[in-house]
Design a protein around this motif. Structure first.
Motif, PDB file in Angstrom:
ATOM      1  N   ILE A  36       4.833  -2.752 -10.204  1.00 57.58           N
ATOM      2  CA  ILE A  36       5.951  -2.718  -9.263  1.00 57.58           C
ATOM      3  C   ILE A  36       5.576  -3.205  -7.863  1.00 57.58           C
ATOM      4  N   TYR A  37       4.272  -3.400  -7.612  1.00 60.18           N
ATOM      5  CA  TYR A  37       3.854  -3.849  -6.280  1.00 60.18           C
ATOM      6  C   TYR A  37       2.432  -4.380  -6.370  1.00 60.18           C
ATOM      7  N   PHE A  38       2.138  -5.443  -5.590  1.00 57.54           N
ATOM      8  CA  PHE A  38       0.752  -5.884  -5.457  1.00 57.54           C
ATOM      9  C   PHE A  38       0.561  -6.623  -4.147  1.00 57.54           C
ATOM     10  N   GLU A  39      -0.680  -6.649  -3.691  1.00 58.36           N
ATOM     11  CA  GLU A  39      -1.105  -7.405  -2.517  1.00 58.36           C
ATOM     12  C   GLU A  39      -2.329  -8.214  -2.918  1.00 58.36           C
ATOM     13  N   GLU A  40      -2.438  -9.428  -2.392  1.00 61.50           N
ATOM     14  CA  GLU A  40      -3.575 -10.300  -2.695  1.00 61.50           C
ATOM     15  C   GLU A  40      -4.488 -10.375  -1.482  1.00 61.50           C
ATOM     16  N   TYR A  41      -5.788 -10.310  -1.728  1.00 69.11           N
ATOM     17  CA  TYR A  41      -6.795 -10.368  -0.672  1.00 69.11           C
ATOM     18  C   TYR A  41      -7.820 -11.451  -0.987  1.00 69.11           C
ATOM     19  N   ASN A  42      -8.472 -11.943   0.050  1.00 67.26           N
ATOM     20  CA  ASN A  42      -9.506 -12.967  -0.136  1.00 67.26           C
ATOM     21  C   ASN A  42     -10.784 -12.395  -0.724  1.00 67.26           C
ATOM     22  N   ARG A  43     -10.966 -11.077  -0.593  1.00 71.98           N
ATOM     23  CA  ARG A  43     -12.177 -10.424  -1.097  1.00 71.98           C
ATOM     24  C   ARG A  43     -11.796  -9.133  -1.812  1.00 71.98           C
ATOM     25  N   ILE A  44     -12.489  -8.827  -2.907  1.00 66.55           N
ATOM     26  CA  ILE A  44     -12.206  -7.629  -3.692  1.00 66.55           C
ATOM     27  C   ILE A  44     -12.491  -6.363  -2.892  1.00 66.55           C
ATOM     28  N   ASP A  45     -13.484  -6.384  -2.012  1.00 64.86           N
ATOM     29  CA  ASP A  45     -13.788  -5.170  -1.252  1.00 64.86           C
ATOM     30  C   ASP A  45     -12.637  -4.779  -0.335  1.00 64.86           C
ATOM     31  N   LEU A  46     -11.888  -5.757   0.156  1.00 64.36           N
ATOM     32  CA  LEU A  46     -10.723  -5.452   0.988  1.00 64.36           C
ATOM     33  C   LEU A  46      -9.616  -4.817   0.152  1.00 64.36           C
ATOM     34  N   ALA A  47      -9.426  -5.314  -1.063  1.00 66.17           N
ATOM     35  CA  ALA A  47      -8.433  -4.732  -1.967  1.00 66.17           C
ATOM     36  C   ALA A  47      -8.831  -3.307  -2.336  1.00 66.17           C
ATOM     37  N   PHE A  48     -10.110  -3.075  -2.557  1.00 67.40           N
ATOM     38  CA  PHE A  48     -10.600  -1.743  -2.903  1.00 67.40           C
ATOM     39  C   PHE A  48     -10.385  -0.763  -1.746  1.00 67.40           C
ATOM     40  N   CYS A  49     -10.649  -1.200  -0.525  1.00 67.25           N
ATOM     41  CA  CYS A  49     -10.416  -0.342   0.648  1.00 67.25           C
ATOM     42  C   CYS A  49      -8.938   0.004   0.783  1.00 67.25           C
ATOM     43  N   ARG A  50      -8.088  -0.963   0.543  1.00 63.93           N
ATOM     44  CA  ARG A  50      -6.642  -0.721   0.611  1.00 63.93           C
ATOM     45  C   ARG A  50      -6.214   0.244  -0.503  1.00 63.93           C
ATOM     46  N   GLU A  51      -6.798   0.091  -1.694  1.00 66.89           N
ATOM     47  CA  GLU A  51      -6.507   1.017  -2.796  1.00 66.89           C
ATOM     48  C   GLU A  51      -6.798   2.457  -2.370  1.00 66.89           C
ATOM     49  N   LYS A  52      -7.975   2.687  -1.812  1.00 69.79           N
ATOM     50  CA  LYS A  52      -8.364   4.028  -1.406  1.00 69.79           C
ATOM     51  C   LYS A  52      -7.434   4.571  -0.318  1.00 69.79           C
ATOM     52  N   GLN A  53      -6.994   3.702   0.578  1.00 65.22           N
ATOM     53  CA  GLN A  53      -6.061   4.125   1.623  1.00 65.22           C
ATOM     54  C   GLN A  53      -4.747   4.597   1.005  1.00 65.22           C
ATOM     55  N   ILE A  54      -4.187   3.786   0.126  1.00 66.31           N
ATOM     56  CA  ILE A  54      -2.881   4.090  -0.466  1.00 66.31           C
ATOM     57  C   ILE A  54      -2.960   5.296  -1.403  1.00 66.31           C
ATOM     58  N   GLN A  55      -4.075   5.479  -2.080  1.00 65.42           N
ATOM     59  CA  GLN A  55      -4.216   6.627  -2.980  1.00 65.42           C
ATOM     60  C   GLN A  55      -4.069   7.947  -2.230  1.00 65.42           C
ATOM     61  N   GLY A  56      -4.365   7.954  -0.959  1.00 68.51           N
ATOM     62  CA  GLY A  56      -4.233   9.165  -0.158  1.00 68.51           C
ATOM     63  C   GLY A  56      -2.838   9.401   0.386  1.00 68.51           C
ATOM     64  N   TRP A  57      -1.943   8.468   0.152  1.00 70.68           N
ATOM     65  CA  TRP A  57      -0.585   8.578   0.680  1.00 70.68           C
ATOM     66  C   TRP A  57       0.290   9.481  -0.190  1.00 70.68           C
ATOM     67  N   SER A  58       1.337   9.991   0.425  1.00 70.78           N
ATOM     68  CA  SER A  58       2.342  10.752  -0.312  1.00 70.78           C
ATOM     69  C   SER A  58       3.180   9.803  -1.169  1.00 70.78           C
ATOM     70  N   ARG A  59       3.882  10.370  -2.127  1.00 68.84           N
ATOM     71  CA  ARG A  59       4.780   9.583  -2.971  1.00 68.84           C
ATOM     72  C   ARG A  59       5.834   8.877  -2.115  1.00 68.84           C
ATOM     73  N   LYS A  60       6.362   9.589  -1.137  1.00 68.36           N
ATOM     74  CA  LYS A  60       7.405   9.027  -0.272  1.00 68.36           C
ATOM     75  C   LYS A  60       6.895   7.815   0.500  1.00 68.36           C
ATOM     76  N   LYS A  61       5.676   7.899   1.000  1.00 66.01           N
ATOM     77  CA  LYS A  61       5.098   6.778   1.752  1.00 66.01           C
ATOM     78  C   LYS A  61       4.836   5.586   0.832  1.00 66.01           C
ATOM     79  N   LYS A  62       4.366   5.850  -0.401  1.00 70.57           N
ATOM     80  CA  LYS A  62       4.163   4.769  -1.364  1.00 70.57           C
ATOM     81  C   LYS A  62       5.494   4.082  -1.681  1.00 70.57           C
TER      82      LYS A  62
END
Length: 80
Positions: free
Chosen positions: A48-74
């Motif tokens: 239902i959603y994706f973002e593209e990054y030039n480096r996998i480590d940036l995508a991984f950091c964003r994953e960890k950020q979003i995993q900490g969000w509430s359902r409403k924020k997601k």
């Protein structure tokens, strides 16, 4: 190496957030029950959603950020 942050919605309505270098392959893994413990018990899943990054480590950091969000924020991110 390119990376992708992605959010799936599972059959039970829960969200799964992940990152990968190959979005198509990873989605197929989730759909076949080989993706993660969370998704294999909640099939089918839908991208239902994706973002593209030039480096996998940036995508991984964003994953960890979003995993900490509430359902409403997601949902706010998914809905723009």
């Amino acid at each position: 190496m390119k990376g992708y942050l992605y959010i799936l919605i599972c059959a039970d309505g829960s969200y799964y957030t992940g990152s990968t270098t190959d979005l198509g392959r990873r989605l197929a893994e989730h759909q076949s029950g080989r993706g993660s413990n969370h998704t294999c018990k909640r099939l089918p899943v839908q991208l239902i959603y994706f973002e593209e990054y030039n480096r996998i480590d940036l995508a991984f950091c964003r994953e960890k950020q979003i995993q900490g969000w509430s359902r409403k924020k997601k949902e706010a991110l998914i809905n723009g």
